[in-house]
Write a protein that holds these residues in place. Structure first.
Motif, PDB file in Angstrom:
ATOM      1  N   GLY A   1     107.003 -64.715  80.832  1.00 31.53           N
ATOM      2  CA  GLY A   1     107.308 -64.736  79.401  1.00 31.53           C
ATOM      3  C   GLY A   1     106.083 -64.451  78.565  1.00 31.53           C
ATOM      4  N   ALA A   2     105.796 -65.345  77.638  1.00 29.66           N
ATOM      5  CA  ALA A   2     104.635 -65.167  76.768  1.00 29.66           C
ATOM      6  C   ALA A   2     103.354 -65.137  77.601  1.00 29.66           C
ATOM      7  CB  ALA A   2     104.580 -66.300  75.746  1.00 29.66           C
ATOM      8  N   GLN A   3     102.440 -64.242  77.219  1.00 31.52           N
ATOM      9  CA  GLN A   3     101.188 -64.088  77.933  1.00 31.52           C
ATOM     10  C   GLN A   3     100.042 -64.731  77.141  1.00 31.52           C
ATOM     11  OE1 GLN A   3     101.204 -62.528  81.123  1.00 31.52           O
ATOM     12  NE2 GLN A   3     103.377 -62.891  80.666  1.00 31.52           N
ATOM     13  N   PRO A   4      98.978 -65.171  77.856  1.00 31.99           N
ATOM     14  CA  PRO A   4      97.836 -65.797  77.179  1.00 31.99           C
ATOM     15  C   PRO A   4      97.277 -64.877  76.089  1.00 31.99           C
ATOM     16  CG  PRO A   4      97.653 -65.988  79.563  1.00 31.99           C
ATOM     17  CD  PRO A   4      98.780 -65.047  79.298  1.00 31.99           C
ATOM     18  N   PRO A   5      96.805 -65.456  74.986  1.00 35.93           N
ATOM     19  CA  PRO A   5      96.662 -66.902  74.722  1.00 35.93           C
ATOM     20  C   PRO A   5      97.820 -67.487  73.915  1.00 35.93           C
ATOM     21  CG  PRO A   5      95.456 -65.670  73.069  1.00 35.93           C
ATOM     22  CD  PRO A   5      96.124 -64.651  73.958  1.00 35.93           C
ATOM     23  N   MET A   6      99.002 -66.848  73.919  1.00 36.75           N
ATOM     24  CA  MET A   6     100.116 -67.339  73.111  1.00 36.75           C
ATOM     25  C   MET A   6     100.522 -68.739  73.575  1.00 36.75           C
ATOM     26  SD  MET A   6     102.476 -63.922  72.640  1.00 36.75           S
ATOM     27  CE  MET A   6     103.413 -64.682  71.329  1.00 36.75           C
ATOM     28  N   PRO A   7     100.724 -69.656  72.634  1.00 37.05           N
ATOM     29  CA  PRO A   7     100.986 -71.060  72.989  1.00 37.05           C
ATOM     30  C   PRO A   7     102.465 -71.353  73.219  1.00 37.05           C
ATOM     31  CG  PRO A   7     100.740 -70.879  70.622  1.00 37.05           C
ATOM     32  CD  PRO A   7     100.563 -69.485  71.169  1.00 37.05           C
ATOM     33  N   GLU A   8     103.066 -70.673  74.163  1.00 37.91           N
ATOM     34  CA  GLU A   8     104.469 -70.936  74.482  1.00 37.91           C
ATOM     35  C   GLU A   8     104.546 -72.201  75.323  1.00 37.91           C
ATOM     36  OE1 GLU A   8     108.181 -71.148  76.262  1.00 37.91           O
ATOM     37  OE2 GLU A   8     106.463 -70.504  77.484  1.00 37.91           O
ATOM     38  N   TRP A   9     105.518 -73.069  75.030  1.00 40.40           N
ATOM     39  CA  TRP A   9     105.557 -74.386  75.662  1.00 40.40           C
ATOM     40  C   TRP A   9     105.651 -74.307  77.181  1.00 40.40           C
ATOM     41  CZ3 TRP A   9     109.631 -76.309  71.617  1.00 40.40           C
ATOM     42  CH2 TRP A   9     108.960 -76.620  70.420  1.00 40.40           C
ATOM     43  N   GLY A  10     106.471 -73.420  77.706  1.00 38.01           N
ATOM     44  CA  GLY A  10     106.586 -73.290  79.155  1.00 38.01           C
ATOM     45  C   GLY A  10     105.293 -72.816  79.792  1.00 38.01           C
ATOM     46  N   LYS A  11     104.618 -71.889  79.128  1.00 38.24           N
ATOM     47  CA  LYS A  11     103.333 -71.411  79.635  1.00 38.24           C
ATOM     48  C   LYS A  11     102.296 -72.513  79.590  1.00 38.24           C
ATOM     49  CE  LYS A  11     100.326 -68.376  81.025  1.00 38.24           C
ATOM     50  NZ  LYS A  11     100.301 -67.972  82.452  1.00 38.24           N
ATOM     51  N   MET A  12     102.342 -73.360  78.561  1.00 39.34           N
ATOM     52  CA  MET A  12     101.420 -74.497  78.481  1.00 39.34           C
ATOM     53  C   MET A  12     101.632 -75.453  79.655  1.00 39.34           C
ATOM     54  SD  MET A  12     101.535 -75.248  74.360  1.00 39.34           S
ATOM     55  CE  MET A  12     100.450 -76.681  74.483  1.00 39.34           C
ATOM     56  N   LEU A  13     102.882 -75.666  80.033  1.00 40.45           N
ATOM     57  CA  LEU A  13     103.163 -76.519  81.188  1.00 40.45           C
ATOM     58  C   LEU A  13     102.617 -75.906  82.470  1.00 40.45           C
ATOM     59  CD1 LEU A  13     106.848 -77.634  80.467  1.00 40.45           C
ATOM     60  CD2 LEU A  13     104.779 -78.999  80.209  1.00 40.45           C
ATOM     61  N   ALA A  14     102.780 -74.589  82.607  1.00 39.55           N
ATOM     62  CA  ALA A  14     102.289 -73.917  83.807  1.00 39.55           C
ATOM     63  C   ALA A  14     100.767 -73.999  83.905  1.00 39.55           C
ATOM     64  CB  ALA A  14     102.743 -72.458  83.807  1.00 39.55           C
ATOM     65  N   ASP A  15     100.083 -73.817  82.776  1.00 44.86           N
ATOM     66  CA  ASP A  15      98.622 -73.854  82.778  1.00 44.86           C
ATOM     67  C   ASP A  15      98.081 -75.256  83.057  1.00 44.86           C
ATOM     68  OD1 ASP A  15      98.617 -71.171  82.170  1.00 44.86           O
ATOM     69  OD2 ASP A  15      98.392 -71.476  80.004  1.00 44.86           O
ATOM     70  N   SER A  16      98.896 -76.283  82.818  1.00 46.09           N
ATOM     71  CA  SER A  16      98.416 -77.667  82.940  1.00 46.09           C
ATOM     72  C   SER A  16      98.901 -78.372  84.199  1.00 46.09           C
ATOM     73  CB  SER A  16      98.849 -78.470  81.710  1.00 46.09           C
ATOM     74  OG  SER A  16      98.403 -77.859  80.510  1.00 46.09           O
ATOM     75  N   ARG A  17      99.701 -77.693  85.014  1.00 46.85           N
ATOM     76  CA  ARG A  17     100.303 -78.394  86.148  1.00 46.85           C
ATOM     77  C   ARG A  17      99.270 -78.868  87.165  1.00 46.85           C
ATOM     78  NH1 ARG A  17     101.422 -72.936  86.878  1.00 46.85           N
ATOM     79  NH2 ARG A  17     100.843 -72.041  88.896  1.00 46.85           N
ATOM     80  N   ASN A  18      98.086 -78.260  87.194  1.00 47.24           N
ATOM     81  CA  ASN A  18      97.054 -78.685  88.140  1.00 47.24           C
ATOM     82  C   ASN A  18      96.286 -79.900  87.645  1.00 47.24           C
ATOM     83  OD1 ASN A  18      97.634 -76.561  89.933  1.00 47.24           O
ATOM     84  ND2 ASN A  18      96.280 -75.159  88.808  1.00 47.24           N
ATOM     85  N   TYR A  19      96.568 -80.335  86.421  1.00 48.89           N
ATOM     86  CA  TYR A  19      95.822 -81.445  85.840  1.00 48.89           C
ATOM     87  C   TYR A  19      96.734 -82.627  85.515  1.00 48.89           C
ATOM     88  CZ  TYR A  19      92.851 -77.361  85.084  1.00 48.89           C
ATOM     89  OH  TYR A  19      92.148 -76.204  85.254  1.00 48.89           O
ATOM     90  N   ILE A  20      97.829 -82.749  86.241  1.00 50.97           N
ATOM     91  CA  ILE A  20      98.821 -83.768  85.922  1.00 50.97           C
ATOM     92  C   ILE A  20      98.272 -85.179  86.099  1.00 50.97           C
ATOM     93  CG2 ILE A  20      99.798 -83.741  88.252  1.00 50.97           C
ATOM     94  CD1 ILE A  20     102.541 -84.200  86.938  1.00 50.97           C
TER      95      ILE A  20
END
Length: 299
Positions: A242-261
């Motif tokens: 979907g949205a590509q960096p650096p666009m702040p799409e909520w799903g992309k934000m979750l994907a970028d943060s999954r390693n820091y749960i």
């Protein structure tokens, strides 16, 4: 005569506000009595306002990278904390509301326009036209919606616009079949037969009679479909389609943060909460509209 006079007297005793109540006012009164639906409407309005005024209330730009501030916990400086690039999550969630609502509204709008057109044509003309359109719908519905969306985006290329197109495409059969079933019943009404008998053209019948009397379930389905579209957009963003960096799409934000749960759970909590609340608002509002607009749901 005495009975007629008595009936006339009874009618005259009815208060004026109870004699004539417009359908819009009656529907709003019914909707207003549903507290959950009103709460859902409030949530939707809140996120729409947030999306509109995001540039004025966001304390930082959604793409400002400050590495010295990376992975900071929520504080008075950064209300929702920061991500692995030091970007303010609160600002990114605010701007993300714009993207998610934009995808939700316009993907559903495209689905409604195309699906309603195909459904009306199939239901009204029937025969081979109905057969061809219905089989196309069946083929599309044979695939899981998210897999079909992934296939469409894979062909078109990963981007927010292509994700919007994919979500619109996969929802067309839902609206098409819904409006087709409604048209099949409406076109058998006596006023439609009378319109044909006097020589009224098909286009006029469809626009003046069939469409207005078939659109209520589409409105309800569209409201619920926006919630689904937001989830699908988040899923495509999570997969990087979907949205590509650096666009702040909520799903992309979750994907970028999954390693820091475990290290920084706030980086997932706030985007996930935004998705949950938005979808909840549209679902509650859609249920309320269904109760108001569906005659079967009325007491």
């Amino acid at each position: 005569m005495a009975e007629l006079a008595q009936n006339t007297a009874d009618i005259s005793m009815i208060p004026a506000e109870e004699k004539l109540i417009s359908p819009w006012k009656e529907n709003w009164q019914s909707f207003y009595t549903n507290k959950l639906a009103v709460i859902g409407l409030g949530i939707v309005i809140f996120f729409i306002i947030i999306a509109i005024i995001a540039p004025w209330i966001a304390p930082y730009s959604y793409k400002d990278v400050v590495l010295v501030d990376r992975m900071q916990a929520p504080s008075s400086k950064h209300w929702f904390g920061t991500d692995d690039f030091g970007r303010d999550i609160f600002s990114r969630v605010l701007y993300g509301a714009r993207i998610s609502l934009w995808v939700g509204f316009f993907s559903v709008l495209g689905s409604v326009v195309v699906g309603t057109f195909l459904g009306i044509v199939a239901g009204y003309y029937g025969r081979w036209v109905d057969t061809i359109i219905s089989r196309i719908f069946d083929i599309m519905l044979a695939f899981p919606s998210i897999l079909l969306a992934i296939a469409v985006v894979s062909v078109l290329g990963p981007s927010l616009q292509n994700a919007l197109i994919a979500i619109a495409v996969i929802n067309i059969p839902n609206f098409g079949r819904l409006i087709r079933s409604k048209v099949l019943s409406v076109k058998q009404e006596e006023y439609i037969m009378a319109a044909r008998a006097v020589g009224m053209k098909d286009a006029r019948i469809l626009l003046r009679h069939i469409l207005p009397n078939s659109v209520s379930p589409v409105i309800v389905q569209a409201t619920l479909a926006i919630a689904t579209a937001i989830i699908e957009a988040a899923a495509l963003g999570f997969l990087g389609l979907g949205a590509q960096p650096p666009m702040p799409e909520w799903g992309k934000m979750l994907a970028d943060s999954r390693n820091y749960i475990t290290q920084a759970p706030w980086t997932l909590f706030f985007p996930g909460m935004a998705i949950m609340l938005t979808v909840l608002g549209f679902n509650l509002m859609g249920d309320g509209l269904r109760d108001v607009l569906d005659p079967k749901m009325k007491q």
